[in-house]
Structures are given as C-alpha cells and as structure tokens.
Design a protein around this motif. Structure first.
Motif, PDB file in Angstrom:
ATOM      1  N   MET A   1      12.810  27.283  35.307  1.00 51.99           N
ATOM      2  CA  MET A   1      13.133  27.801  36.567  1.00 51.99           C
ATOM      3  C   MET A   1      13.857  29.499  35.878  1.00 51.99           C
ATOM      4  N   VAL A   2      14.277  30.640  36.572  1.00 53.31           N
ATOM      5  CA  VAL A   2      14.443  31.584  36.907  1.00 53.31           C
ATOM      6  C   VAL A   2      15.926  32.116  36.654  1.00 53.31           C
ATOM      7  N   PHE A   3      16.845  31.154  36.961  1.00 49.19           N
ATOM      8  CA  PHE A   3      18.619  30.962  36.619  1.00 49.19           C
ATOM      9  C   PHE A   3      18.905  30.229  35.707  1.00 49.19           C
ATOM     10  N   ASN A   4      18.192  29.858  34.824  1.00 51.69           N
ATOM     11  CA  ASN A   4      17.989  28.358  33.274  1.00 51.69           C
ATOM     12  C   ASN A   4      20.072  28.685  33.297  1.00 51.69           C
ATOM     13  N   ASN A   5      19.851  29.928  32.921  1.00 51.17           N
ATOM     14  CA  ASN A   5      21.441  30.646  32.300  1.00 51.17           C
ATOM     15  C   ASN A   5      22.682  30.309  33.287  1.00 51.17           C
ATOM     16  N   THR A   6      22.335  31.099  33.980  1.00 48.19           N
ATOM     17  CA  THR A   6      23.678  30.933  34.900  1.00 48.19           C
ATOM     18  C   THR A   6      23.746  29.442  35.205  1.00 48.19           C
ATOM     19  N   LEU A   7      22.944  28.747  35.707  1.00 44.74           N
ATOM     20  CA  LEU A   7      23.243  26.806  35.749  1.00 44.74           C
ATOM     21  C   LEU A   7      23.113  26.301  34.999  1.00 44.74           C
ATOM     22  N   GLU A   8      23.131  26.544  33.476  1.00 43.39           N
ATOM     23  CA  GLU A   8      23.667  26.411  32.335  1.00 43.39           C
ATOM     24  C   GLU A   8      25.063  26.985  31.937  1.00 43.39           C
ATOM     25  N   TYR A   9      25.182  27.920  32.734  1.00 47.34           N
ATOM     26  CA  TYR A   9      26.388  27.617  31.925  1.00 47.34           C
ATOM     27  C   TYR A   9      28.085  27.239  33.028  1.00 47.34           C
ATOM     28  N   LEU A  10      27.576  27.254  35.033  1.00 46.26           N
ATOM     29  CA  LEU A  10      27.927  26.897  35.790  1.00 46.26           C
ATOM     30  C   LEU A  10      28.358  25.409  35.133  1.00 46.26           C
ATOM     31  N   ASP A  11      26.934  24.870  34.180  1.00 48.84           N
ATOM     32  CA  ASP A  11      27.156  23.482  33.777  1.00 48.84           C
ATOM     33  C   ASP A  11      28.516  23.023  33.219  1.00 48.84           C
ATOM     34  N   LEU A  12      28.526  24.198  32.362  1.00 47.17           N
ATOM     35  CA  LEU A  12      29.889  24.644  31.110  1.00 47.17           C
ATOM     36  C   LEU A  12      31.468  24.538  31.580  1.00 47.17           C
ATOM     37  N   MET A  13      30.484  25.181  32.668  1.00 50.42           N
ATOM     38  CA  MET A  13      31.964  25.589  33.201  1.00 50.42           C
ATOM     39  C   MET A  13      32.719  24.229  33.944  1.00 50.42           C
ATOM     40  N   ASP A  14      32.402  23.366  34.774  1.00 51.83           N
ATOM     41  CA  ASP A  14      32.352  22.248  35.295  1.00 51.83           C
ATOM     42  C   ASP A  14      33.156  21.572  34.151  1.00 51.83           C
ATOM     43  N   ARG A  15      31.905  20.986  32.949  1.00 50.68           N
ATOM     44  CA  ARG A  15      32.638  20.419  32.021  1.00 50.68           C
ATOM     45  C   ARG A  15      34.369  20.777  31.336  1.00 50.68           C
ATOM     46  N   LEU A  16      34.553  22.433  31.090  1.00 50.95           N
ATOM     47  CA  LEU A  16      35.641  22.648  30.727  1.00 50.95           C
ATOM     48  C   LEU A  16      36.583  21.936  31.975  1.00 50.95           C
ATOM     49  N   ASN A  17      36.033  21.980  32.815  1.00 47.59           N
ATOM     50  CA  ASN A  17      37.807  21.980  34.344  1.00 47.59           C
ATOM     51  C   ASN A  17      37.813  20.640  34.127  1.00 47.59           C
ATOM     52  N   GLN A  18      36.783  19.870  33.757  1.00 48.52           N
ATOM     53  CA  GLN A  18      36.971  18.441  33.214  1.00 48.52           C
ATOM     54  C   GLN A  18      38.117  17.800  32.519  1.00 48.52           C
ATOM     55  N   THR A  19      38.141  18.358  31.677  1.00 46.51           N
ATOM     56  CA  THR A  19      38.576  18.740  29.827  1.00 46.51           C
ATOM     57  C   THR A  19      39.983  19.212  30.293  1.00 46.51           C
ATOM     58  N   LYS A  20      40.549  19.145  29.012  1.00 45.32           N
ATOM     59  CA  LYS A  20      41.950  19.768  29.143  1.00 45.32           C
ATOM     60  C   LYS A  20      41.674  20.834  28.204  1.00 45.32           C
ATOM     61  N   THR A  21      40.658  22.228  28.483  1.00 47.06           N
ATOM     62  CA  THR A  21      41.166  22.702  27.628  1.00 47.06           C
ATOM     63  C   THR A  21      42.255  24.371  28.799  1.00 47.06           C
ATOM     64  N   PRO A  22      42.298  24.907  28.525  1.00 46.03           N
ATOM     65  CA  PRO A  22      43.333  25.938  28.630  1.00 46.03           C
ATOM     66  C   PRO A  22      43.324  26.721  29.651  1.00 46.03           C
ATOM     67  N   ASP A  23      43.849  26.328  30.708  1.00 51.11           N
ATOM     68  CA  ASP A  23      43.759  27.245  32.004  1.00 51.11           C
ATOM     69  C   ASP A  23      43.111  28.757  31.470  1.00 51.11           C
ATOM     70  N   ASP A  24      43.980  29.558  30.494  1.00 43.87           N
ATOM     71  CA  ASP A  24      43.500  30.711  30.534  1.00 43.87           C
ATOM     72  C   ASP A  24      42.388  31.030  29.845  1.00 43.87           C
ATOM     73  N   VAL A  25      41.809  30.473  29.118  1.00 52.63           N
ATOM     74  CA  VAL A  25      40.413  30.131  28.399  1.00 52.63           C
ATOM     75  C   VAL A  25      39.851  30.105  29.342  1.00 52.63           C
ATOM     76  N   VAL A  26      39.418  28.961  30.135  1.00 44.80           N
ATOM     77  CA  VAL A  26      38.537  28.618  31.508  1.00 44.80           C
ATOM     78  C   VAL A  26      38.734  30.060  32.303  1.00 44.80           C
ATOM     79  N   ARG A  27      39.817  30.503  33.104  1.00 48.09           N
ATOM     80  CA  ARG A  27      39.730  32.182  33.249  1.00 48.09           C
ATOM     81  C   ARG A  27      38.710  32.575  32.841  1.00 48.09           C
TER      82      ARG A  27
END
Length: 229
Positions: A1-27
């Motif tokens: 797929m040509v959008f591997n980096n985007t999909l991997e990054y969005l998946d990483l953001m979803d996992r961060l949202n499910q953890t106790k990562t500080p909001d300012d870091v996620v933002r």
C-alpha cells in the motif's frame, strides 16, 4: 500500500489515545499526521517509473548507433567530414534527442546519489557530440527547412541550459553528501550504507564545475551552429 506511513501513524495515535499518555503529548503528535499524509501523497505521485528509464535508454542508444553508422560510413567512403546519412538534422532526430535529454531537463528530481548525478551530467555532455554531428547536415537543407530546424534546436538547447542553471543554483546538481555529518545523515534517513568507491571522490563542487563546463560548451556549439547556418 502507498499510504503505509499514514496508516501506521494513525494506528499509533489510536493506541496512544487508549493509554494514559498526557493530552499535550497526543495533541503535539497529532499535528504531524497531515505532514505524513502529504508525504505519502508526494511519494505516490512523485516516484519514478522504471519504464521512463528504459525509454531514455532506448532513445540514447538510437542516437549513438545512428552516429556510429555515420562514422563508419565516413571512413568507408573516405569522406573524413563524416557526411550525415543515418543521423540527419531533422524533426525526427530532434524528437529523439528531446527524449534522451529528459534527465537534465527534469527540475524536480533531487537525484542525491553519485551515480544519479553522473547520469544527469552525462546526458548534458552527450548533447555536445550530437550538435557537432549536425554540422555537416547544414549544407544539405534549403533555407526554410534550415531555419526551422535551427530554431527548434536553439529552443531545446536554451531550455536545457536554463534548466541546468536552475538546478545548479537550487542544489539539484551537486547534491552529494561530502562530509562525515552529511554522510551519516544520509545513511540514517535513507537506511542505506554509503559505501566508499572511486565515484564518491566526486564532491558537489566538482559536479557543479562539470555542469558549468557542459553548459558553456553547449552555448559555444550553438553559436557555431547558428553562425554556420
């Protein structure tokens, strides 16, 4: 797929949202998703086609073979001015030359490798014997055809010279890592081991000097061709 980096990054953001990562870091990390998506888009529409390389190779080989036949024909018929029989100065050969000159005309391709740079500069140098080969053709054409062909060749050469000058000023020509920091950065970014060969001794200044000399020779040959016409 040509959008591997985007999909991997969005998946990483979803996992961060499910953890106790500080909001300012996620933002702060969320701001990069647009840049990554645009980078994937640029990679999708800007990657080179392998067919284009074969296209340029075929056109260059046709020019070389035709000039070689003219050389053999000149020696065989004992005409040392090498009369142009197989590679005449006409619209067909100009069209083939335009294809062969695609690499130096390209303004957007960075081509950071030494082999890529040599290929680009080699195409410019290849134009010099082509123009010299056209000189015997000038006497075989009438004034109208000669004027049309010279104008077409002049437009091609001026375009080529202007594009090379732009690439020299923007760093597209001579874009070679030539110190320890640049080489280490190149290896980290491209995940590529920068092996030492004889070609690596060509630094950016040498490449730019060669490009300037090629441009000067092209302009000189153009002046000679126009004056002879």
């Amino acid at each position: 797929m040509v959008f591997n980096n985007t999909l991997e990054y969005l998946d990483l953001m979803d996992r961060l949202n499910q953890t106790k990562t500080p909001d300012d870091v996620v933002r702060n990390l969320t701001r990069f998703k647009i840049s990554i998506y645009e980078s994937d888009l640029e990679k999708k529409y800007g990657e080179p086609l392998e067919v284009s390389g074969y296209y340029i190779l075929f056109a260059s080989l046709c020019c070389i073979i035709a000039m070689g036949f003219d050389l053999v024909h000149g020696f065989w018929s004992k005409k040392l001015w090498f009369p142009v029989k197989y590679f005449p100065f006409n619209a067909v050969t100009l069209a083939g030359i335009t294809v062969a000159m695609k690499l130096p005309v390209d303004l957007s391709g960075s081509m950071p490798g030494v082999v890529d740079q040599v290929a680009k500069l080699g195409s410019i140098a290849f134009m010099c014997p082509i123009m010299a080969n056209f000189l015997p053709s000038l006497a075989t054409m009438n004034s109208n055809v000669l004027l049309t062909n010279v104008i077409a060749l002049g437009v091609l050469i001026i375009t080529l010279v202007v594009n090379i000058c732009i690439q020299i000023s923007t760093g597209v020509v001579g874009n070679i890592p030539n110190n320890k920091f640049d080489i280490e950065l190149f290896e980290d970014v491209y995940d590529f081991e920068y092996e030492a060969t004889e070609l690596w001794s060509l630094n950016d200044q040498v490449m730019k000097t060669i490009a300037i000399l090629d441009v000067a020779l092209l302009l000189l040959l153009l002046i000679i061709l126009v004056s002879s016409s």
